[in-house]
Design a protein around this motif. Structure first.
Motif, PDB file in Angstrom:
ATOM      1  N   GLY A 135       0.731  -1.118  -0.164  1.00  0.00           N
ATOM      2  CA  GLY A 135      -0.066  -0.272   0.117  1.00  0.00           C
ATOM      3  C   GLY A 135       0.912   1.469   0.276  1.00  0.00           C
ATOM      4  N   VAL A 136      -0.386   2.135  -0.244  1.00  0.00           N
ATOM      5  CA  VAL A 136       0.963   3.821  -0.786  1.00  0.00           C
ATOM      6  C   VAL A 136       1.579   3.854   0.978  1.00  0.00           C
ATOM      7  N   PHE A 137       2.734   4.315   1.431  1.00  0.00           N
ATOM      8  CA  PHE A 137       3.135   4.834   1.929  1.00  0.00           C
ATOM      9  C   PHE A 137       4.215   6.438   1.427  1.00  0.00           C
ATOM     10  N   VAL A 138       4.679   7.157   2.101  1.00  0.00           N
ATOM     11  CA  VAL A 138       5.343   8.373   2.069  1.00  0.00           C
ATOM     12  C   VAL A 138       6.100   8.700   3.241  1.00  0.00           C
ATOM     13  N   SER A 139       6.926   7.994   1.858  1.00  0.00           N
ATOM     14  CA  SER A 139       8.892   8.503   2.859  1.00  0.00           C
ATOM     15  C   SER A 139       9.151  10.019   2.901  1.00  0.00           C
ATOM     16  N   PRO A 140       9.701  10.015   4.042  1.00  0.00           N
ATOM     17  CA  PRO A 140      10.496  11.964   4.140  1.00  0.00           C
ATOM     18  C   PRO A 140      11.585  11.738   3.605  1.00  0.00           C
ATOM     19  N   THR A 141      12.384  10.340   3.509  1.00  0.00           N
ATOM     20  CA  THR A 141      13.473  10.944   2.116  1.00  0.00           C
ATOM     21  C   THR A 141      13.240   9.902   1.349  1.00  0.00           C
ATOM     22  N   PHE A 142      12.287   9.167   0.057  1.00  0.00           N
ATOM     23  CA  PHE A 142      11.950   9.337  -0.734  1.00  0.00           C
ATOM     24  C   PHE A 142      10.705   9.250  -1.350  1.00  0.00           C
ATOM     25  N   ALA A 143      10.150   9.936  -0.862  1.00  0.00           N
ATOM     26  CA  ALA A 143       8.358  10.957  -1.590  1.00  0.00           C
ATOM     27  C   ALA A 143       7.716   9.117  -1.038  1.00  0.00           C
ATOM     28  N   ARG A 144       6.580   8.706  -2.729  1.00  0.00           N
ATOM     29  CA  ARG A 144       5.942   8.053  -2.417  1.00  0.00           C
ATOM     30  C   ARG A 144       6.373   7.052  -2.761  1.00  0.00           C
ATOM     31  N   GLN A 145       5.186   5.931  -2.839  1.00  0.00           N
ATOM     32  CA  GLN A 145       6.384   4.215  -2.482  1.00  0.00           C
ATOM     33  C   GLN A 145       4.703   3.807  -2.446  1.00  0.00           C
ATOM     34  N   ASN A 146       5.047   2.107  -2.666  1.00  0.00           N
ATOM     35  CA  ASN A 146       3.985   1.559  -1.950  1.00  0.00           C
ATOM     36  C   ASN A 146       4.783   0.536  -1.334  1.00  0.00           C
ATOM     37  N   ILE A 147       4.690   0.245  -0.602  1.00  0.00           N
ATOM     38  CA  ILE A 147       5.436  -0.773   0.577  1.00  0.00           C
ATOM     39  C   ILE A 147       4.768  -2.578   1.235  1.00  0.00           C
ATOM     40  N   THR A 148       4.817  -2.888   1.399  1.00  0.00           N
ATOM     41  CA  THR A 148       4.160  -4.228   2.195  1.00  0.00           C
ATOM     42  C   THR A 148       4.255  -3.560   4.343  1.00  0.00           C
ATOM     43  N   MET A 149       5.737  -2.925   4.353  1.00  0.00           N
ATOM     44  CA  MET A 149       4.980  -3.230   5.827  1.00  0.00           C
ATOM     45  C   MET A 149       6.735  -2.321   6.324  1.00  0.00           C
ATOM     46  N   LEU A 150       6.269  -1.746   7.494  1.00  0.00           N
ATOM     47  CA  LEU A 150       7.177  -0.461   7.579  1.00  0.00           C
ATOM     48  C   LEU A 150       7.721  -0.834   9.095  1.00  0.00           C
ATOM     49  N   ALA A 151       9.080  -1.678   9.163  1.00  0.00           N
ATOM     50  CA  ALA A 151       9.461  -2.048  10.800  1.00  0.00           C
ATOM     51  C   ALA A 151       9.651  -0.830  11.549  1.00  0.00           C
ATOM     52  N   GLU A 152       9.287  -0.787  12.408  1.00  0.00           N
ATOM     53  CA  GLU A 152       9.891   0.926  13.717  1.00  0.00           C
ATOM     54  C   GLU A 152      11.119  -0.399  14.429  1.00  0.00           C
ATOM     55  N   ASN A 153      11.356   0.849  15.739  1.00  0.00           N
ATOM     56  CA  ASN A 153      12.657   0.681  16.028  1.00  0.00           C
ATOM     57  C   ASN A 153      12.704  -1.082  16.879  1.00  0.00           C
ATOM     58  N   SER A 154      13.541  -1.547  17.313  1.00  0.00           N
ATOM     59  CA  SER A 154      14.084  -2.903  17.964  1.00  0.00           C
ATOM     60  C   SER A 154      12.851  -3.569  17.300  1.00  0.00           C
ATOM     61  N   ALA A 155      12.053  -4.106  16.487  1.00  0.00           N
ATOM     62  CA  ALA A 155      11.242  -4.484  15.904  1.00  0.00           C
ATOM     63  C   ALA A 155      12.160  -5.977  15.476  1.00  0.00           C
ATOM     64  N   ARG A 156      11.256  -7.127  15.131  1.00  0.00           N
ATOM     65  CA  ARG A 156      12.059  -8.387  14.930  1.00  0.00           C
ATOM     66  C   ARG A 156      11.556  -8.953  13.952  1.00  0.00           C
ATOM     67  N   ILE A 157      12.119  -9.232  13.433  1.00  0.00           N
ATOM     68  CA  ILE A 157      10.574 -10.081  11.659  1.00  0.00           C
ATOM     69  C   ILE A 157      11.791 -11.269  11.936  1.00  0.00           C
ATOM     70  N   GLU A 158      10.785 -12.572  11.829  1.00  0.00           N
ATOM     71  CA  GLU A 158      11.409 -13.873  11.436  1.00  0.00           C
ATOM     72  C   GLU A 158      10.325 -14.575  11.141  1.00  0.00           C
ATOM     73  N   GLY A 159      11.095 -15.783   9.627  1.00  0.00           N
ATOM     74  CA  GLY A 159      10.642 -17.031   9.476  1.00  0.00           C
ATOM     75  C   GLY A 159       9.198 -16.294   8.549  1.00  0.00           C
ATOM     76  N   VAL A 160       9.282 -15.260   7.545  1.00  0.00           N
ATOM     77  CA  VAL A 160       7.926 -14.951   7.256  1.00  0.00           C
ATOM     78  C   VAL A 160       8.309 -14.303   5.311  1.00  0.00           C
ATOM     79  N   THR A 161       7.866 -15.162   4.338  1.00  0.00           N
ATOM     80  CA  THR A 161       7.799 -14.921   2.871  1.00  0.00           C
ATOM     81  C   THR A 161       7.527 -13.013   3.036  1.00  0.00           C
ATOM     82  N   PHE A 162       7.698 -12.250   1.955  1.00  0.00           N
ATOM     83  CA  PHE A 162       7.450 -10.978   1.569  1.00  0.00           C
ATOM     84  C   PHE A 162       7.693 -11.075   0.105  1.00  0.00           C
ATOM     85  N   THR A 163       6.210 -10.365  -0.346  1.00  0.00           N
ATOM     86  CA  THR A 163       5.721 -10.325  -1.464  1.00  0.00           C
ATOM     87  C   THR A 163       5.125  -9.321  -1.976  1.00  0.00           C
TER      88      THR A 163
END
Length: 555
Positions: free
Chosen positions: A131-159
C-alpha cells in the motif's frame, strides 16, 4: 554524453528508482489502521496481557488471539490490539493478503516480534500485497511493511507485486532484526534501508526474483548484512548515499549484478561469494573525488571475498581512484579500473547460507537410502540432470561422452577460452552438438584427435575427473604422490591424469562408493557417479552447498 556517465545514470535509475529530496506535506502512512469497535475493551485488555498473539488466515478477527486454537485472522487486527514492546505476533502457515483482512502498508510497532517459521525462511508463511507509504526521504512509495525501532521479523515470506513494489521498508529505524525470511518476487526491492537507519541486522535471509534489488542501503544506514543468499534478484545489493553497512559471508550469485556501490557510501565487504552474475560481480560508480570508499580488505583484515565467473567483470572500479583489495580471490583478467588486488595465501571457503527453495524431485529407482540419492535429487531439482519418461533415473547405467557433455553444459557456466571445432563424427543436427561445442570451448572436454570426438563412447571415471579439474582450472597444491597415496589402486591412474586427479581430490570432487580408498579410475562411470562428481564440482566452485557423505575423498 560519455558512455560512463550514461551507464552511471542508468544504473542509479535501475537500482534506486527515482529519488526525491522534497518532503511531501502528507501523512507518513497513507493507510491508517481503523479502530476495531466490534471487540470489547475487556477482550482487548486480556489480549494485551498475553505476550503472544496468534494469527492464522483461517482465524477470526473477533477471536481473542491468545491461543493457537482461537487465532485472529489478520496481522492488521493483531497490531490494532496495540501490542507492547516484547510481544510476539505468531503467524500460522498461509497467505496474508487484503483478501484475509490485511490493510497495507502494515506498520510493525517498536519492540514487537513478527514470527512465522524461521526454520525454512518462512516458505509457507506469506505476506502478499502493498500500500501507499509517503517516505520522508523517498516520497510516495508502495510497500508491504514498515518496521519501527527494535522490531524483529523472522520466518516470513514477503512479496509485493504492485508497481514499484517494495517488501520491507526501514525509515530511520534503529536496532531492527531481520532474520531467516524470504524476500521474493517483489517488483522493486526486498528490503530498503533509508534515512538514519542504524544497527540493522539482516541475517540468514533469502532474496530471490525481485525486480530491482534484493536489498538497498541508503541514507546514513549502518548495520550488518550477513549470511544471506542473494540469487536471481536484479542487483543483489545496492549501496548508496552515505551508507556504511558491513556486507559479510553472503552468497551473491546468478543476479544481473552482484553489488553496486555509489555516492559517498563507505561499505565493507568480507568473506562473501560473489559469483556467476550476468554483468559485474562488484561495480563501484564514480562520484566525488575520493568517493565512494569501499573496504575490500587490508593487511590486518584481509577481504577474503571470492569473485568468480562473473560475466563482464569480477570487480569493475569506475570511481577513478585506486581500490585496495587485499586477500580476495578474483580473476585478474576480469578486473576493470584501478584495483590493487592481492590474492589470498590459501584457498578460501565459500560461506554457508540458506538454500533456495527448490522443487523436490524423486525417482522410483533411487530410494532415500541409496548412497547417491541426495546428489541426484539436488541436481535433478535444478534441472541439471534428468530422469526417464517412466519415472526412473537408472543410476547404474553408463554415461557416454555426449551425455556427459550435455550434463556439463547444463551444470557449468563459464566463458569460452577457445574457438569451436568441427568434429567429423558429430553432425550439425546431432542432438548433443551444441553441448559438445560448449564443453569444448569452455575447456571441460577435448576431442580424441583434431577431428574426432567419439560421442557414443562410454566415459570413464578418470576422464570425468580430468574434465572437471581442467575445466575449473584446478592444479594440485601438494605433491601428487602424497595426495594420490590415499587410493589403494593409484597405480591404475593413467600418467596423463595424475595431476588432474590429485587436484580433483584436493578439491573434494572425488566420490568413491562403496570403498573410499578405491578410485577405480578406468571403470566406466555410472549416472549416479557422474551426479556425485558434478555436484561436488559445483560445491568446490561455490555454486552449491556441501552435502554430508561418507564417500567423499580427502574430507
Amino acid at each position: 554524453m560519455s558512455f560512463l556517465r550514461t551507464s552511471v545514470r542508468l544504473t542509479i535509475l535501475l537500482t534506486f528508482g527515482l529519488c526525491q529530496s522534497i518532503v511531501p506535506n502528507e501523512s507518513a502512512i497513507a493507510n491508517s489502521l481503523p479502530s476495531d469497535t466490534s471487540i470489547s475493551p475487556a477482550t482487548i485488555q486480556l489480549a494485551q496481557a498475553s505476550n503472544i498473539i496468534f494469527v492464522s488466515p483461517n482465524g477470526l478477527d473477533t477471536n481473542i488471539g491468545i491461543s493457537a486454537d482461537q487465532p485472529l485472522r489478520s496481522l492488521t487486527a493483531a497490531i490494532s490490539r496495540n501490542p507492547q514492546s516484547g510481544s510476539i505476533i505468531q503467524l500460522a502457515n498461509g497467505t496474508y493478503s487484503s483478501e484475509t483482512g490485511e490493510q497495507f502498508p502494515i506498520k510493525l510497532p517498536s519492540g514487537v516480534t513478527l514470527r512465522g517459521n524461521p526454520v525454512n525462511q518462512g516458505q509457507e508463511v506469506i505476506i502478499l500485497g502493498g500500500g501507499v507509504f509517503v517516505s520522508p526521504t523517498f516520497a510516495r512509495q508502495n510497500i508491504t511493511m514498515l518496521a519501527e525501532n527494535s522490531a524483529r521479523i523472522e520466518g516470513v515470506t514477503f512479496t509485493n507485486q504492485n508497481p514499484r513494489g517494495y517488501a520491507l521498508w526501514l525509515e530511520s529505524a534503529q536496532n531492527v532484526n531481520i532474520l531467516s525470511n524470504t524476500f521474493a518476487r517483489s517488483t522493486h526491492d526486498g528490503v530498503f534501508l533509508t534515512g538514519e537507519t542504524t544497527d540493522v541486522n539482516v541475517t540468514g535471509n533469502i532474496f530471490t526474483q525481485n525486480g530491482a534489488n534484493g536489498l538497498s542501503a541508503l541514507g546514513t544506514s549502518t548495520g550488518k548484512i550477513e549470511l544471506n543468499t542473494f540469487d536471481n534478484t536484479g542487483f543483489g545489493i545496492a549501496i548508496g548515499q552515505n551508507s556504511k553497512v558491513a556486507i559479510a559471508s553472503n552468497r551473491i550469485t546468478n543476479n544481473r549484478g552482484g553489488i553496486v556501490i555509489s555516492n559517498l557510501s563507505m561499505p565493507s565487504l568480507r568473506n562473501n561469494l560473489i559469483a556467476n552474475n550476468q554483468e559485474n560481480g562488484l561495480v563501484i560508480l564514480k562520484d566525488r573525488q575520493g568517493q565512494p570508499t569501499v573496504d575490500l580488505g587490508s593487511s590486518a583484515s584481509p577481504g577474503q571475498n571470492i569473485f568468480q565467473d562473473n560475466k563482464q567483470a569480477d570487480i569493475n572500479n569506475a570511481s577513478g581512484i585506486t581500490i585496495m583489495a587485499i586477500g580476495n580471490q578474483a580473476d585478474s583478467k576480469l578486473i576493470k579500473g584501478s584495483v590493487d588486488l592481492t590474492l589470498p595465501t590459501s584457498p578460501l571457503t565459500p560461506p554457508s547460507t540458506p538454500a533456495l527453495p527448490i522443487t523436490q524431485v524423486s525417482f522410483a529407482d533411487v530410494p532415500k537410502t541409496y548412497w547417491a540419492e541426495a546428489f541426484i535429487r539436488e541436481l535433478a531439482s535444478r534441472d541439471i540432470i534428468k530422469g526417464f519418461p517412466d519415472g526412473s533415473f537408472r543410476p547404474n547405467d553408463p554415461v557416454t561422452r555426449a551425455q556427459f557433455a550435455a550434463i556439463i553444459s547444463q551444470a557449468m557456466s563459464k566463458p569460452s577460452i577457445r574457438s569451436g571445432i568441427k568434429f567429423t563424427d558429430v553432425k550439425p543436427n546431432f542432438w548433443a552438438n551444441t553441448a559438445i561445442q560448449k564443453a569444448f570451448t569452455t575447456g571441460f572436454m577435448s576431442g580424441y584427435s583434431a577431428t574426432t570426438f567419439r560421442p557414443s563412447e562410454n566415459i570413464s571415471r578418470v576422464q570425468i575427473l580430468v574434465s572437471l579439474s581442467n575445466g575449473l582450472g584446478y592444479k594440485p597444491a601438494k605433491p601428487t604422490d602424497v595426495t594420490l597415496k590415499t587410493f589403494s589402486d593409484n597405480s591404475d591412474i593413467p600418467q596423463y591424469a595424475l595431476s588432474s586427479v590429485a587436484a580433483a581430490s584436493e578439491n573434494r570432487i572425488v566420490v568413491n562408493y562403496p570403498s573410499l580408498n578405491l578410485l577405480k579410475p578406468n571403470q566406466t562411470a555410472t549416472r549416479a557417479e557422474v551426479a556425485a562428481f558434478i555436484y561436488q564440482a559445483l560445491v568446490s566452485s561455490g555454486k552449491l552447498q556441501a552435502i554430508p557423505s561418507p564417500y567423499i575423498a580427502n574430507q
